[in-house]
Structure formats: structure tokens, C-alpha cells
Design a protein around this motif. Structure first.
Motif, PDB file in Angstrom:
ATOM      1  N   ASP A  71     102.760  -5.490  49.506  1.00  0.00           N
ATOM      2  CA  ASP A  71     103.299  -5.245  48.159  1.00  0.00           C
ATOM      3  C   ASP A  71     102.232  -5.327  47.082  1.00  0.00           C
ATOM      4  OD1 ASP A  71     105.873  -4.849  49.043  1.00  0.00           O
ATOM      5  OD2 ASP A  71     106.555  -6.878  48.571  1.00  0.00           O
ATOM      6  N   GLY A  72     101.019  -5.691  47.466  1.00  0.00           N
ATOM      7  CA  GLY A  72      99.945  -5.830  46.492  1.00  0.00           C
ATOM      8  C   GLY A  72      99.921  -7.185  45.808  1.00  0.00           C
ATOM      9  N   SER A  73     100.697  -8.129  46.327  1.00  0.00           N
ATOM     10  CA  SER A  73     100.705  -9.477  45.766  1.00  0.00           C
ATOM     11  C   SER A  73      99.495 -10.254  46.266  1.00  0.00           C
ATOM     12  CB  SER A  73     101.971 -10.226  46.178  1.00  0.00           C
ATOM     13  OG  SER A  73     103.114  -9.596  45.657  1.00  0.00           O
ATOM     14  N   LEU A  74      99.142 -11.284  45.521  1.00  0.00           N
ATOM     15  CA  LEU A  74      98.042 -12.132  45.935  1.00  0.00           C
ATOM     16  C   LEU A  74      98.520 -13.082  47.026  1.00  0.00           C
ATOM     17  CD1 LEU A  74      96.484 -12.987  42.468  1.00  0.00           C
ATOM     18  CD2 LEU A  74      95.859 -11.159  44.045  1.00  0.00           C
ATOM     19  N   VAL A  75      97.735 -13.192  48.074  1.00  0.00           N
ATOM     20  CA  VAL A  75      98.069 -14.066  49.197  1.00  0.00           C
ATOM     21  C   VAL A  75      96.973 -15.117  49.331  1.00  0.00           C
ATOM     22  CG1 VAL A  75      98.483 -14.185  51.693  1.00  0.00           C
ATOM     23  CG2 VAL A  75      99.234 -12.170  50.394  1.00  0.00           C
ATOM     24  N   GLY A  76      97.384 -16.372  49.361  1.00  0.00           N
ATOM     25  CA  GLY A  76      96.431 -17.460  49.520  1.00  0.00           C
ATOM     26  C   GLY A  76      96.089 -18.159  48.225  1.00  0.00           C
ATOM     27  N   ASN A  77      96.849 -17.869  47.161  1.00  0.00           N
ATOM     28  CA  ASN A  77      96.634 -18.574  45.900  1.00  0.00           C
ATOM     29  C   ASN A  77      96.865 -20.059  46.106  1.00  0.00           C
ATOM     30  OD1 ASN A  77      96.104 -16.364  44.378  1.00  0.00           O
ATOM     31  ND2 ASN A  77      98.060 -16.321  43.334  1.00  0.00           N
ATOM     32  N   PRO A  78      96.035 -20.890  45.508  1.00  0.00           N
ATOM     33  CA  PRO A  78      96.285 -22.319  45.615  1.00  0.00           C
ATOM     34  C   PRO A  78      97.374 -22.747  44.638  1.00  0.00           C
ATOM     35  CG  PRO A  78      94.361 -21.943  44.282  1.00  0.00           C
ATOM     36  CD  PRO A  78      94.800 -20.592  44.792  1.00  0.00           C
ATOM     37  N   ALA A  79      98.002 -23.848  44.945  1.00  0.00           N
ATOM     38  CA  ALA A  79      99.017 -24.424  44.061  1.00  0.00           C
ATOM     39  C   ALA A  79      99.056 -25.922  44.320  1.00  0.00           C
ATOM     40  CB  ALA A  79     100.380 -23.805  44.365  1.00  0.00           C
ATOM     41  N   VAL A  80      99.709 -26.646  43.451  1.00  0.00           N
ATOM     42  CA  VAL A  80      99.908 -28.064  43.707  1.00  0.00           C
ATOM     43  C   VAL A  80     100.679 -28.155  45.019  1.00  0.00           C
ATOM     44  CG1 VAL A  80     101.015 -30.181  42.890  1.00  0.00           C
ATOM     45  CG2 VAL A  80      99.893 -28.640  41.257  1.00  0.00           C
ATOM     46  N   PRO A  81     100.130 -28.840  46.017  1.00  0.00           N
ATOM     47  CA  PRO A  81     100.768 -28.841  47.334  1.00  0.00           C
ATOM     48  C   PRO A  81     102.099 -29.583  47.358  1.00  0.00           C
ATOM     49  CG  PRO A  81      98.859 -30.294  47.320  1.00  0.00           C
ATOM     50  CD  PRO A  81      98.897 -29.616  45.989  1.00  0.00           C
ATOM     51  N   LEU A  82     103.061 -28.962  48.020  1.00  0.00           N
ATOM     52  CA  LEU A  82     104.373 -29.579  48.203  1.00  0.00           C
ATOM     53  C   LEU A  82     104.450 -30.345  49.508  1.00  0.00           C
ATOM     54  CD1 LEU A  82     106.601 -26.525  47.199  1.00  0.00           C
ATOM     55  CD2 LEU A  82     105.995 -28.497  45.787  1.00  0.00           C
ATOM     56  N   VAL A  83     103.444 -30.137  50.350  1.00  0.00           N
ATOM     57  CA  VAL A  83     103.429 -30.720  51.688  1.00  0.00           C
ATOM     58  C   VAL A  83     102.065 -31.358  51.931  1.00  0.00           C
ATOM     59  CG1 VAL A  83     105.151 -29.102  52.598  1.00  0.00           C
ATOM     60  CG2 VAL A  83     102.738 -28.497  52.693  1.00  0.00           C
ATOM     61  N   SER A  84     101.883 -31.935  53.092  1.00  0.00           N
ATOM     62  CA  SER A  84     100.632 -32.616  53.424  1.00  0.00           C
ATOM     63  C   SER A  84      99.458 -31.644  53.500  1.00  0.00           C
ATOM     64  CB  SER A  84     100.767 -33.338  54.762  1.00  0.00           C
ATOM     65  OG  SER A  84     100.845 -32.391  55.817  1.00  0.00           O
ATOM     66  N   ASN A  85      98.262 -32.186  53.363  1.00  0.00           N
ATOM     67  CA  ASN A  85      97.047 -31.369  53.504  1.00  0.00           C
ATOM     68  C   ASN A  85      97.020 -30.664  54.851  1.00  0.00           C
ATOM     69  OD1 ASN A  85      96.331 -32.518  51.057  1.00  0.00           O
ATOM     70  ND2 ASN A  85      94.811 -33.898  51.933  1.00  0.00           N
ATOM     71  N   GLU A  86      97.485 -31.360  55.888  1.00  0.00           N
ATOM     72  CA  GLU A  86      97.472 -30.778  57.235  1.00  0.00           C
ATOM     73  C   GLU A  86      98.373 -29.544  57.315  1.00  0.00           C
ATOM     74  OE1 GLU A  86      96.059 -34.775  57.135  1.00  0.00           O
ATOM     75  OE2 GLU A  86      98.063 -34.088  56.614  1.00  0.00           O
ATOM     76  N   LEU A  87      99.537 -29.605  56.692  1.00  0.00           N
ATOM     77  CA  LEU A  87     100.433 -28.446  56.724  1.00  0.00           C
ATOM     78  C   LEU A  87      99.875 -27.293  55.896  1.00  0.00           C
ATOM     79  CD1 LEU A  87     104.007 -30.024  56.604  1.00  0.00           C
ATOM     80  CD2 LEU A  87     102.855 -28.942  58.540  1.00  0.00           C
ATOM     81  N   VAL A  88      99.244 -27.587  54.771  1.00  0.00           N
ATOM     82  CA  VAL A  88      98.614 -26.523  53.981  1.00  0.00           C
ATOM     83  C   VAL A  88      97.513 -25.872  54.797  1.00  0.00           C
ATOM     84  CG1 VAL A  88      97.238 -26.000  51.929  1.00  0.00           C
ATOM     85  CG2 VAL A  88      99.215 -27.527  51.746  1.00  0.00           C
ATOM     86  N   ASP A  89      96.678 -26.676  55.456  1.00  0.00           N
ATOM     87  CA  ASP A  89      95.595 -26.132  56.279  1.00  0.00           C
ATOM     88  C   ASP A  89      96.149 -25.279  57.427  1.00  0.00           C
ATOM     89  OD1 ASP A  89      93.738 -27.382  54.664  1.00  0.00           O
ATOM     90  OD2 ASP A  89      93.422 -29.072  56.046  1.00  0.00           O
ATOM     91  N   GLN A  90      97.241 -25.740  58.038  1.00  0.00           N
ATOM     92  CA  GLN A  90      97.875 -24.972  59.114  1.00  0.00           C
ATOM     93  C   GLN A  90      98.358 -23.626  58.585  1.00  0.00           C
ATOM     94  OE1 GLN A  90     100.790 -26.691  62.137  1.00  0.00           O
ATOM     95  NE2 GLN A  90     102.170 -25.891  60.552  1.00  0.00           N
TER      96      GLN A  90
END
Length: 174
Positions: A71-90
Motif C-alpha cells: 500500500d506504500g505505507s512505512l513498515v518498521g517505524n519505531p514507536a513506544v513499545p507496547l511489549v517487551s524488547n524481545e517481542l519487538v526484536d522478534q
């Protein structure tokens, strides 16, 4: 919207010597208090899916990232994490093929919102009074600074501070 992704970045606001933090932001999921138990359960299930599914379901994460990229949207933008660092990394590992933003342009911001990082800033709650009015005042300052090379930044900030304080004072008196 046609902007060169190499021109996109994000960083935390400069801090004073004692640090002040960063706005936590976020959205709310509301459920009508008159909803039936089944409706409440369905709403909670939807909110869980909408906010967290990408971090726990690889197939969903990949499918969603592929659709956003298509769709032309940005993928992988950072945000204040809602989950653990491990889940964001996964999640980032799962969607790696579809990330279309230069994540290295976000390193300072990511460090500022990553729990446990040495550069982590305290998360500050949205102002309780006149938040939307304050944002509108800030938006004008930011737009002026970004579009007018001759902008008097100190004067703009002083004026914005006066306007914001007036909005807070008015809201407090209501």
C-alpha cells in the motif's frame, strides 16, 4: 506520500540538564459499559488482536507488513513499545524483508523509548488540561520553524508558552 524515505528520521526532543522525559502518547480502546459480557469479551479480543497480534503471530506479522508495504505505507517505524524488547526484536526479524524505512535514522529515538536502555527517557503522561489546544499551538511553532528559515525560534517559543499557559489557566478555571 512520495517523500524519499532516506529523508525520514525521528529523534527525542532535546532535554535540559535534569532531563524531562517524553510524551507517552497512545490511544484508548473503549468498551460501552452497557455492553453484554459477550460484547465485552469480543471487544477485548479485538483490541488484543489489533494492538498485539503482530508481536505474537509470525504469519500475521508478515502478512500485515507485506500488505502495508504494498500500500506504500512505512513498515518498521519505531514507536513506544507496547511489549517487551524481545517481542519487538522478534517482530522486526519476522518483517525484515518488508522494512522500508532506514531504521538507523531512528536510533536516538529507539534508545530513548527502549526500556532498560541507558538513554531511556521517562514517559510523561499527556497534559490533563488543554492538551489538544497545546498541541495546536506547538504544531504552529514547528511548522513555522520548518518552513521559514528566518523564523525567530526564541520568540515563537516564548509566544507559544504564553498561549499554552493561557489555555491551561482557562481550562483550570472551568
Amino acid at each position: 506520500l512520495g517523500m524519499d524515505v532516506d529523508e525520514i528520521g525521528l529523534a527525542p526532543l532535546p532535554q535540559d540538564s535534569d532531563g524531562i522525559g517524553t510524551l507517552a502518547g497512545g490511544t484508548h480502546g473503549m468498551i460501552n459499559p452497557k455492553a453484554s459480557p459477550e460484547e465485552i469479551a469480543a471487544a477485548v479480543k479485538y483490541l488484543s488482536f489489533y494492538k498485539f497480534q503482530q508481536y505474537t503471530d509470525e504469519e500475521y506479522a508478515v502478512t500485515s507488513a507485506e500488505a502495508q508495504a504494498a500500500d506504500g505505507s512505512l513498515v518498521g517505524n519505531p514507536a513506544v513499545p507496547l511489549v517487551s524488547n524481545e517481542l519487538v526484536d522478534q517482530w522486526l526479524t519476522w518483517i525484515d524483508d518488508d522494512i522500508n524505512v532506514p531504521r538507523d535514522h531512528f536510533e536516538a529515538y529507539i534508545a530513548s523509548v527502549t526500556p532498560g536502555d541507558a538513554d531511556e527517557l521517562p514517559l510523561i503522561q499527556e497534559p490533563r488540561l488543554a492538551a489538544q489546544q497545546i498541541y495546536a499551538i506547538e504544531d504552529t511553532v514547528i511548522q513555522t520553524v520548518l518552513t521559514d528559515q528566518a523564523a525567530d525560534i526564541d520568540a515563537l517559543i516564548a509566544d507559544a508558552n504564553d498561549q499554552a499557559q493561557a489555555a491551561i489557566d482557562e481550562a483550570a478555571s472551568e
